[in-house]
Write an enzyme that holds these catalytic residues in place. Structure first.
Site, short mmCIF file in Angstrom:
data_model
loop_
_atom_site.label_atom_id
_atom_site.label_comp_id
_atom_site.label_asym_id
_atom_site.label_seq_id
_atom_site.Cartn_x
_atom_site.Cartn_y
_atom_site.Cartn_z
N GLU A 529 0.87 -1.18 0.00
CA GLU A 529 0.00 0.00 0.00
C GLU A 529 0.90 1.22 0.00
OE1 GLU A 529 -3.47 2.27 2.64
OE2 GLU A 529 -2.72 0.30 3.28
N GLU A 622 -7.11 2.15 -3.74
CA GLU A 622 -7.79 1.94 -2.46
C GLU A 622 -8.73 3.11 -2.19
OE1 GLU A 622 -5.62 0.56 0.81
OE2 GLU A 622 -4.40 -0.85 -0.36
N GLU A 715 -6.76 -5.63 8.03
CA GLU A 715 -5.90 -4.50 8.34
C GLU A 715 -5.62 -4.43 9.84
OE1 GLU A 715 -6.65 -0.87 5.49
OE2 GLU A 715 -8.56 -1.44 6.39
#
Length: 762
Positions: A529, A622, A715
């Protein structure tokens, strides 16, 4: 109706009851002759006492202005003196019941003084005249009206008594004259009162009490002593009933409304004078003389009609002009789109309130309205502003004055000293939880509240409210914040930070850090990410939690996001070239709502992919649920990206109200379980409500993803126990500090190199 409003009705019932009793006695006396005639002297003093009690009750309990207090005090004196005068008459009558005595001089003096007090009360009622010219004009009109009305009443009421074959006492004639003068003066006065502290209907009722004198005169002329009995027992007590009704009407009088003054009255009075004039034409006049007089009367009447028509036309023109002026004044002080008061009126009202005492202001700013305006068009934005104005009107109610300051910024001036700014702010925010306008748009607002004591500079109070509003935006929007001392400095720092963002972009102070996405069982890196970081030259590393909101509020999130996208694609292509196509499968920069509304966003993605050579299926954008739920333009952009092969990840999944239904309309490839469902998942004892709730959500998300053919990423994994529990629930991919922290590209390159060495054959 409260007890205070019901109280005067008792006095109306009492005075009417006395009058009804006097009427019943008079009927019985007429039929049977029962009792002495002097009993007729009792109803009026009793009824007058009831009217005086009503006035006294009004003065004690009702909120009255000083002019109203003065008027009703004089009316109390009037009713008291009239009642006292007729009490003296009743006492004289009962001393010798064989006759109806003439009114004693003390009784006449008291009653006459009462009439004079009532007349003086009428005279002192304010007319609201401002200019000397208007004052003289009204005096002239009122003189014409009074003389016209007085002439008619004199001719048909007082003159027959004065010229009767059987002379009446001087006291009677004087009292009749005063009552008729009161009637004429009352009619004239009421006709010229547009509004004020004395209710117009109450004044009419007081003026009508004098008209009982005309009925008294008729009965005296045609009924003799029998007429006098009827006057005393039946007619005159009605004056007290009218007085009690006037008190009740004043009690219910809540506002000094403005009516139209009776400027027609002088014309009516001129026409009315012609009636007694014709009636007194001597019989000995010749036909020619009669024709001359009749023609004169006709000409007078026609001139009066002509003047009245001209007056009506002038009144219409003045009304049109006044309406036009009112429209211009309204347009100058109100917003043309929403109809709310504008900034100019708001500042005037706020200044007046600060002169009187404390003032509280709410500044209401719509969150991300520019995005709606840019993506859906200004017409849709205008309809939303109109809907927001309606919400403010409804939720503010009588507690305050809602205004539109301009753009998407509104304000509320709290006008009710008992209302709390926090209560109003929460009502407004609650009303924004549902869709607004005909386009069914979701909108949020940030509200700043500030209060200042009397004498505070207006701009300082507005600055404080503005500071509080920006503090609410910094706390995540859709919030209210009350200003307190010391709040301005952080907000100023935030504004200063926003000003430095452009310089930082141009100076290359931003970098991208990468947090690995790990296969939990094997520890293999499958993706990253991409996260923006700001290395400030003097402040060091600035947290994204600090600079991202500033970038959002200034609009610089779009160029910043474009840079992060291009840098991520460039770095991803470099890693694939160095470590092979199987090294990483996912490269995920975050995308804000403002970027999705940018009409060039899809082109920016295509350009970044083309310039870097990165395959589209390796790029994962995202997105948060709040960014996705932004209307048809965003939806079209997402489907275009999906068609290009770009994968879309729904971040923070499970926290929104529409997460499940969103998956049916949103072309998602990956869903990321929000950290809030991972925190403490390893600590909750089995069977506890907390454990059951966390694990139920986590299990439902992974099962739903499997059913829809989507990848899942958990997450915020911070320890091995959490990772183990997630594996048990079916998760294969995770992200968090336990697995790997965000790191610069150089460290990520080393990590990928180490991973390659571990899997390479020796």
């Amino acid at each position: 109706m409260t007890a205070d409003h019901r109280a005067p009705l008792r006095h109306v019932v009492a005075t009417f009851g006395v009058t009804a009793a006097g009427t019943l006695w008079y009927v019985l006396w007429t039929v049977t002759g029962i009792g002495p005639a002097t009993v007729s002297y009792l109803p009026l003093p009793l009824a007058a006492a009831g009217a005086a009690a009503a006035v006294l009750d009004l003065l004690r309990r009702a909120p009255l202005t000083p002019p109203a207090v003065r008027f009703w005090r004089l009316m109390l004196v009037a009713f008291g003196l009239v009642g006292a005068g007729y009490t003296v008459l009743a006492v004289a009558g009962f001393r010798d019941t064989s006759i109806l005595p003439p009114m004693p001089l003390p009784a006449a003096a008291l009653a006459g003084a009462g009439f004079l007090a009532a007349m003086w009360a009428m005279v002192r009622v304010p007319l609201g005249i401002a200019s000397p010219g208007e004052r003289w004009r009204q005096w002239l009109d009122r003189a014409i009206a009074f003389l016209g009305c007085g002439t008619v009443l004199f001719h048909f009421g007082l003159a027959p008594v004065m010229t009767a074959a059987t002379p009446w006492s001087t006291q009677t004639v004087v009292l009749l004259g005063l009552s008729l003068a009161l009637a004429a003066g009352g009619i004239t006065k009421v006709a010229y009162i547009r509004g004020g502290p004395i209710d117009r209907s109450a004044l009419r009722l007081i003026g009508s009490t004098g008209l009982t004198g005309a009925v008294v005169a008729l009965l005296l002329i045609h009924g003799g002593d029998a007429g006098s009995v009827a006057d005393q027992a039946v007619v005159m007590p009605f004056a007290a009933v009218l007085g009690a009704l006037a008190v009740r009407r004043q009690w219910q009088h809540t506002a000094a409304g403005r009516g139209r003054a009776g400027a027609w009255l002088p014309y009516l009075a001129v026409a009315a004078v012609d009636v007694p004039l014709i009636a007194v034409i001597p019989d000995e006049l010749t036909t020619a003389d009669r024709l001359v007089i009749a023609a004169s009367v006709l000409v007078t009447g026609l001139v009066t009609v002509r003047q009245f028509v001209a007056f009506r036309e002038n009144a219409r023109l003045l009304a049109d002009k006044r309406a036009s002026q009112e429209r211009l004044e309204h347009d100058a002080t109100h917003d043309g789109l929403t109809g709310l008061p504008n900034r100019a009126l708001f500042r005037r009202r706020l200044a007046a309130q600060l002169d009187r005492g404390d003032a509280t202001v709410l500044l209401v700013d719509l969150d991300d309205f520019k995005t709606i305006n840019d993506s859906l068009g200004h017409d849709v934005g205008d309809h939303l502003l109109i809907a927001v104005a309606a919400v403010l009107r409804r939720e503010t109610g009588t507690d305050g004055l809602p205004v539109r300051l301009g753009g998407d910024e509104f304000a509320v001036l709290v006008t009710d000293p008992t209302a709390l700014g926090e209560t109003i702010a929460q009502r407004v925010l609650d009303a924004f939880t549902g869709p607004l306008s005909e386009h069914r748009l979701l909108v949020h607002a940030s509200v700043g509240i500030a209060t200042a004591p009397a004498g505070t500079p207006l701009d300082r109070l507005l600055r404080d409210a503005d500071v509080a509003m920006y503090a609410a935006k910094q706390r995540g929007k859709a919030n209210w914040v009350r200003y307190h001392d010391g709040m301005a400095q952080p907000v100023a720092s935030h504004a200063q930070l926003g000003g430095e963002l452009r310089r930082a972009l141009d100076a290359g102070e931003f970098t991208v850090h990468y947090q690995p996405i790990i296969a939990i069982r094997t520890g293999r890196i499958v993706g990253v990410e991409a996260l923006a970081r700001w290395q400030h030259p003097t402040r060091g590393m600035i947290s994204p939690a600090e600079f991202i909101p500033a970038a959002e509020s200034t609009g610089l999130i779009v160029p910043l996001g474009r840079w992060v996208l291009r840098e991520t694609c460039r770095q991803a292509a470099a890693w694939l070239a160095e470590f092979g196509p199987d090294a990483l499968q996912k490269f995920g920069p975050n995308v804000s709502a403002r970027q999705l509304h940018d009409p060039d966003f899809v082109s920016d993605v295509q350009s970044a992919l083309a310039d870097s050579g990165l395959p589209a299926n390796r790029l994962v954008l995202e997105l948060t649920e709040s960014a996705v739920l932004r209307g048809p333009q965003v939806s079209r952009a997402l489907f275009r990206l999906h068609a290009l092969g770009v994968r879309l990840a729904l971040d923070d999944f499970g926290t929104g109200e529409s997460s499940l239904s969103l998956l049916r309309a949103f072309p998602a490839a990956i869903i990321k379980l929000d950290k809030s469902f991972v925190d403490g998942i390893e600590l909750d004892p089995p069977g506890s409500p907390e454990a059951d709730a966390r694990q139920a959500v986590a299990r439902a998300v992974v099962q739903l993803a499997l059913a829809l053919g989507l990848d899942t990423v958990a997450e915020g994994i911070e320890n091995a126990a959490q990772a183990d529990r997630l594996i048990e629930l079916g998760y294969s991919l995770g992200q968090g500090y336990h697995l790997a922290r965000p790191m610069p590209a150089t460290e990520m390159t080393q990590l990928l190199s180490t991973q390659r060495d571990l899997v390479s054959p020796s």
